[in-house]
Write a protein that holds these residues in place. Structure first.
Motif, PDB file in Angstrom:
ATOM      1  N   VAL A  42       0.819  -1.209   0.000  1.00 39.14           N
ATOM      2  CA  VAL A  42       0.000   0.000   0.000  1.00 39.14           C
ATOM      3  C   VAL A  42       0.856   1.264   0.000  1.00 39.14           C
ATOM      4  O   VAL A  42       0.352   2.344  -0.287  1.00 39.14           O
ATOM      5  CB  VAL A  42      -0.995   0.016   1.177  1.00 39.14           C
ATOM      6  CG1 VAL A  42      -2.028  -1.098   1.010  1.00 39.14           C
ATOM      7  CG2 VAL A  42      -0.289  -0.111   2.504  1.00 39.14           C
ATOM      8  N   ALA A  43       2.112   1.137   0.347  1.00 37.50           N
ATOM      9  CA  ALA A  43       3.076   2.240   0.327  1.00 37.50           C
ATOM     10  C   ALA A  43       4.462   1.610   0.352  1.00 37.50           C
ATOM     11  O   ALA A  43       4.601   0.426   0.682  1.00 37.50           O
ATOM     12  CB  ALA A  43       2.877   3.163   1.529  1.00 37.50           C
ATOM     13  N   PRO A  44       5.496   2.379   0.012  1.00 37.36           N
ATOM     14  CA  PRO A  44       6.843   1.804   0.094  1.00 37.36           C
ATOM     15  C   PRO A  44       7.151   1.321   1.514  1.00 37.36           C
ATOM     16  O   PRO A  44       7.069   2.081   2.477  1.00 37.36           O
ATOM     17  CB  PRO A  44       7.752   2.964  -0.300  1.00 37.36           C
ATOM     18  CG  PRO A  44       6.875   3.859  -1.113  1.00 37.36           C
ATOM     19  CD  PRO A  44       5.500   3.729  -0.541  1.00 37.36           C
ATOM     20  N   GLY A  45       7.417   0.039   1.642  1.00 37.81           N
ATOM     21  CA  GLY A  45       7.737  -0.533   2.944  1.00 37.81           C
ATOM     22  C   GLY A  45       6.536  -0.861   3.804  1.00 37.81           C
ATOM     23  O   GLY A  45       6.686  -1.243   4.961  1.00 37.81           O
ATOM     24  N   THR A  91     -16.117  -5.634   3.214  1.00 32.75           N
ATOM     25  CA  THR A  91     -15.009  -5.517   2.265  1.00 32.75           C
ATOM     26  C   THR A  91     -14.269  -4.203   2.466  1.00 32.75           C
ATOM     27  O   THR A  91     -14.866  -3.186   2.803  1.00 32.75           O
ATOM     28  CB  THR A  91     -15.514  -5.576   0.813  1.00 32.75           C
ATOM     29  OG1 THR A  91     -16.462  -4.525   0.608  1.00 32.75           O
ATOM     30  CG2 THR A  91     -16.148  -6.902   0.504  1.00 32.75           C
ATOM     31  N   LEU A  92     -12.994  -4.257   2.237  1.00 33.23           N
ATOM     32  CA  LEU A  92     -12.132  -3.082   2.300  1.00 33.23           C
ATOM     33  C   LEU A  92     -12.117  -2.481   0.897  1.00 33.23           C
ATOM     34  O   LEU A  92     -11.569  -3.075  -0.030  1.00 33.23           O
ATOM     35  CB  LEU A  92     -10.728  -3.493   2.736  1.00 33.23           C
ATOM     36  CG  LEU A  92      -9.760  -2.399   3.085  1.00 33.23           C
ATOM     37  CD1 LEU A  92     -10.171  -1.719   4.379  1.00 33.23           C
ATOM     38  CD2 LEU A  92      -8.375  -2.960   3.238  1.00 33.23           C
ATOM     39  N   ALA A  93     -12.752  -1.318   0.741  1.00 32.65           N
ATOM     40  CA  ALA A  93     -12.872  -0.705  -0.580  1.00 32.65           C
ATOM     41  C   ALA A  93     -11.578  -0.026  -1.008  1.00 32.65           C
ATOM     42  O   ALA A  93     -11.161  -0.135  -2.159  1.00 32.65           O
ATOM     43  CB  ALA A  93     -14.020   0.299  -0.590  1.00 32.65           C
ATOM     44  N   ALA A  94     -10.935   0.687  -0.094  1.00 33.09           N
ATOM     45  CA  ALA A  94      -9.706   1.405  -0.443  1.00 33.09           C
ATOM     46  C   ALA A  94      -8.878   1.618   0.809  1.00 33.09           C
ATOM     47  O   ALA A  94      -9.401   1.667   1.925  1.00 33.09           O
ATOM     48  CB  ALA A  94     -10.038   2.747  -1.085  1.00 33.09           C
ATOM     49  N   ILE A  95      -7.574   1.748   0.604  1.00 31.02           N
ATOM     50  CA  ILE A  95      -6.656   2.065   1.699  1.00 31.02           C
ATOM     51  C   ILE A  95      -5.562   2.954   1.117  1.00 31.02           C
ATOM     52  O   ILE A  95      -5.059   2.695   0.023  1.00 31.02           O
ATOM     53  CB  ILE A  95      -6.080   0.797   2.350  1.00 31.02           C
ATOM     54  CG1 ILE A  95      -5.213   1.152   3.559  1.00 31.02           C
ATOM     55  CG2 ILE A  95      -5.355  -0.062   1.366  1.00 31.02           C
ATOM     56  CD1 ILE A  95      -4.864  -0.025   4.445  1.00 31.02           C
ATOM     57  N   ALA A  96      -5.238   4.024   1.834  1.00 31.47           N
ATOM     58  CA  ALA A  96      -4.214   4.960   1.369  1.00 31.47           C
ATOM     59  C   ALA A  96      -3.348   5.376   2.545  1.00 31.47           C
ATOM     60  O   ALA A  96      -3.848   5.654   3.639  1.00 31.47           O
ATOM     61  CB  ALA A  96      -4.860   6.186   0.745  1.00 31.47           C
ATOM     62  N   VAL A  97      -2.036   5.416   2.322  1.00 29.61           N
ATOM     63  CA  VAL A  97      -1.077   5.806   3.349  1.00 29.61           C
ATOM     64  C   VAL A  97      -0.552   7.191   3.015  1.00 29.61           C
ATOM     65  O   VAL A  97      -0.104   7.444   1.897  1.00 29.61           O
ATOM     66  CB  VAL A  97       0.084   4.797   3.438  1.00 29.61           C
ATOM     67  CG1 VAL A  97       1.093   5.229   4.477  1.00 29.61           C
ATOM     68  CG2 VAL A  97      -0.439   3.405   3.740  1.00 29.61           C
ATOM     69  N   ASP A  98      -0.621   8.097   4.006  1.00 24.14           N
ATOM     70  CA  ASP A  98      -0.094   9.451   3.844  1.00 24.14           C
ATOM     71  C   ASP A  98       0.745   9.765   5.080  1.00 24.14           C
ATOM     72  O   ASP A  98       0.206  10.170   6.103  1.00 24.14           O
ATOM     73  CB  ASP A  98      -1.233  10.449   3.681  1.00 24.14           C
ATOM     74  CG  ASP A  98      -0.729  11.867   3.441  1.00 24.14           C
ATOM     75  OD1 ASP A  98       0.411  12.019   2.970  1.00 24.14           O
ATOM     76  OD2 ASP A  98      -1.486  12.827   3.730  1.00 24.14           O
ATOM     77  N   GLY A  99       2.051   9.556   4.985  1.00 24.56           N
ATOM     78  CA  GLY A  99       2.927   9.766   6.135  1.00 24.56           C
ATOM     79  C   GLY A  99       2.655   8.723   7.198  1.00 24.56           C
ATOM     80  O   GLY A  99       2.795   7.532   6.973  1.00 24.56           O
ATOM     81  N   ASP A 100       2.241   9.190   8.377  1.00 22.97           N
ATOM     82  CA  ASP A 100       1.920   8.287   9.488  1.00 22.97           C
ATOM     83  C   ASP A 100       0.421   8.039   9.626  1.00 22.97           C
ATOM     84  O   ASP A 100      -0.025   7.462  10.609  1.00 22.97           O
ATOM     85  CB  ASP A 100       2.458   8.855  10.799  1.00 22.97           C
ATOM     86  CG  ASP A 100       3.970   8.775  10.870  1.00 22.97           C
ATOM     87  OD1 ASP A 100       4.553   8.007  10.078  1.00 22.97           O
ATOM     88  OD2 ASP A 100       4.572   9.473  11.701  1.00 22.97           O
ATOM     89  N   THR A 101      -0.369   8.489   8.657  1.00 13.45           N
ATOM     90  CA  THR A 101      -1.814   8.321   8.695  1.00 13.45           C
ATOM     91  C   THR A 101      -2.246   7.367   7.592  1.00 13.45           C
ATOM     92  O   THR A 101      -1.788   7.453   6.468  1.00 13.45           O
ATOM     93  CB  THR A 101      -2.528   9.673   8.505  1.00 13.45           C
ATOM     94  OG1 THR A 101      -2.091  10.576   9.512  1.00 13.45           O
ATOM     95  CG2 THR A 101      -4.033   9.518   8.594  1.00 13.45           C
ATOM     96  N   VAL A 102      -3.125   6.458   7.954  1.00  9.93           N
ATOM     97  CA  VAL A 102      -3.677   5.506   6.990  1.00  9.93           C
ATOM     98  C   VAL A 102      -5.175   5.745   6.927  1.00  9.93           C
ATOM     99  O   VAL A 102      -5.856   5.741   7.949  1.00  9.93           O
ATOM    100  CB  VAL A 102      -3.381   4.042   7.412  1.00  9.93           C
ATOM    101  CG1 VAL A 102      -4.031   3.072   6.452  1.00  9.93           C
ATOM    102  CG2 VAL A 102      -1.891   3.804   7.490  1.00  9.93           C
ATOM    103  N   ARG A 103      -5.690   5.959   5.723  1.00  6.98           N
ATOM    104  CA  ARG A 103      -7.128   6.155   5.508  1.00  6.98           C
ATOM    105  C   ARG A 103      -7.706   4.857   4.960  1.00  6.98           C
ATOM    106  O   ARG A 103      -7.229   4.330   3.963  1.00  6.98           O
ATOM    107  CB  ARG A 103      -7.374   7.283   4.528  1.00  6.98           C
ATOM    108  CG  ARG A 103      -8.795   7.400   4.098  1.00  6.98           C
ATOM    109  CD  ARG A 103      -9.303   8.801   4.314  1.00  6.98           C
ATOM    110  NE  ARG A 103     -10.654   8.926   3.810  1.00  6.98           N
ATOM    111  CZ  ARG A 103     -11.709   8.889   4.581  1.00  6.98           C
ATOM    112  NH1 ARG A 103     -11.570   8.730   5.871  1.00  6.98           N
ATOM    113  NH2 ARG A 103     -12.909   9.020   4.079  1.00  6.98           N
ATOM    114  N   VAL A 104      -8.750   4.357   5.633  1.00  6.57           N
ATOM    115  CA  VAL A 104      -9.367   3.083   5.277  1.00  6.57           C
ATOM    116  C   VAL A 104     -10.831   3.322   4.943  1.00  6.57           C
ATOM    117  O   VAL A 104     -11.556   3.916   5.741  1.00  6.57           O
ATOM    118  CB  VAL A 104      -9.251   2.070   6.452  1.00  6.57           C
ATOM    119  CG1 VAL A 104      -9.950   0.778   6.117  1.00  6.57           C
ATOM    120  CG2 VAL A 104      -7.803   1.839   6.819  1.00  6.57           C
TER     121      VAL A 104
END
Length: 127
Positions: A42-45, A91-104
């Motif tokens: 979902v993000a690098p690392g 179901t998990l529709a989307a997941i996004a990582v922005d720095g130390d915050t993850v939006r689910v």
């Protein structure tokens, strides 16, 4: 007569304590039947692991558990050491990582949810 009453009371107390101990120590792990459903970056690392448990039969819905890890290649047994950030039957529709915050973005029934996992703070959009 009093000594016999004390011995009987101690016997019953010990029996009840042993029964409670046996019951508490024999609770099966609800994740024992989990199988690895998917792994994606979902993000690098940062990797999202999804496990599925459908051992409940026709009357119990399939349970999905979602984990975030900093490494690829973990097995289900290694995930047992982690705590899922989301458990549910949707179901998990989307997941996004922005720095130390993850939006689910998630739709469906939620059984457990966490606000923090590792170094990440989680925000949710539930439907």
């Amino acid at each position: 007569m009093r000594a016999r009453t004390v011995i009987n009371a101690a016997h019953w107390l010990l029996t009840v304590l042993l029964a409670i101990f046996a019951w508490l120590s024999y609770q099966p792990d609800p994740r024992a039947g989990d199988t690895l459903q998917s792994v994606r970056q979902v993000a690098p690392g940062t990797w999202l692991y999804t496990t599925q448990n459908s051992e409940g039969g026709a009357t119990v819905p399939t349970v999905y558990r979602y984990y975030l890890r900093n490494a690829d290649g973990a097995s289900v047994q290694q995930l047992y050491g982690d705590f899922p950030f989301l458990t549910g039957s949707g179901t998990l529709a989307a997941i996004a990582v922005d720095g130390d915050t993850v939006r689910v973005d998630y739709s469906g029934k939620v059984y457990s949810i966490e606000q923090h996992t590792g170094r990440y703070f989680l925000t949710y959009s539930l439907r």
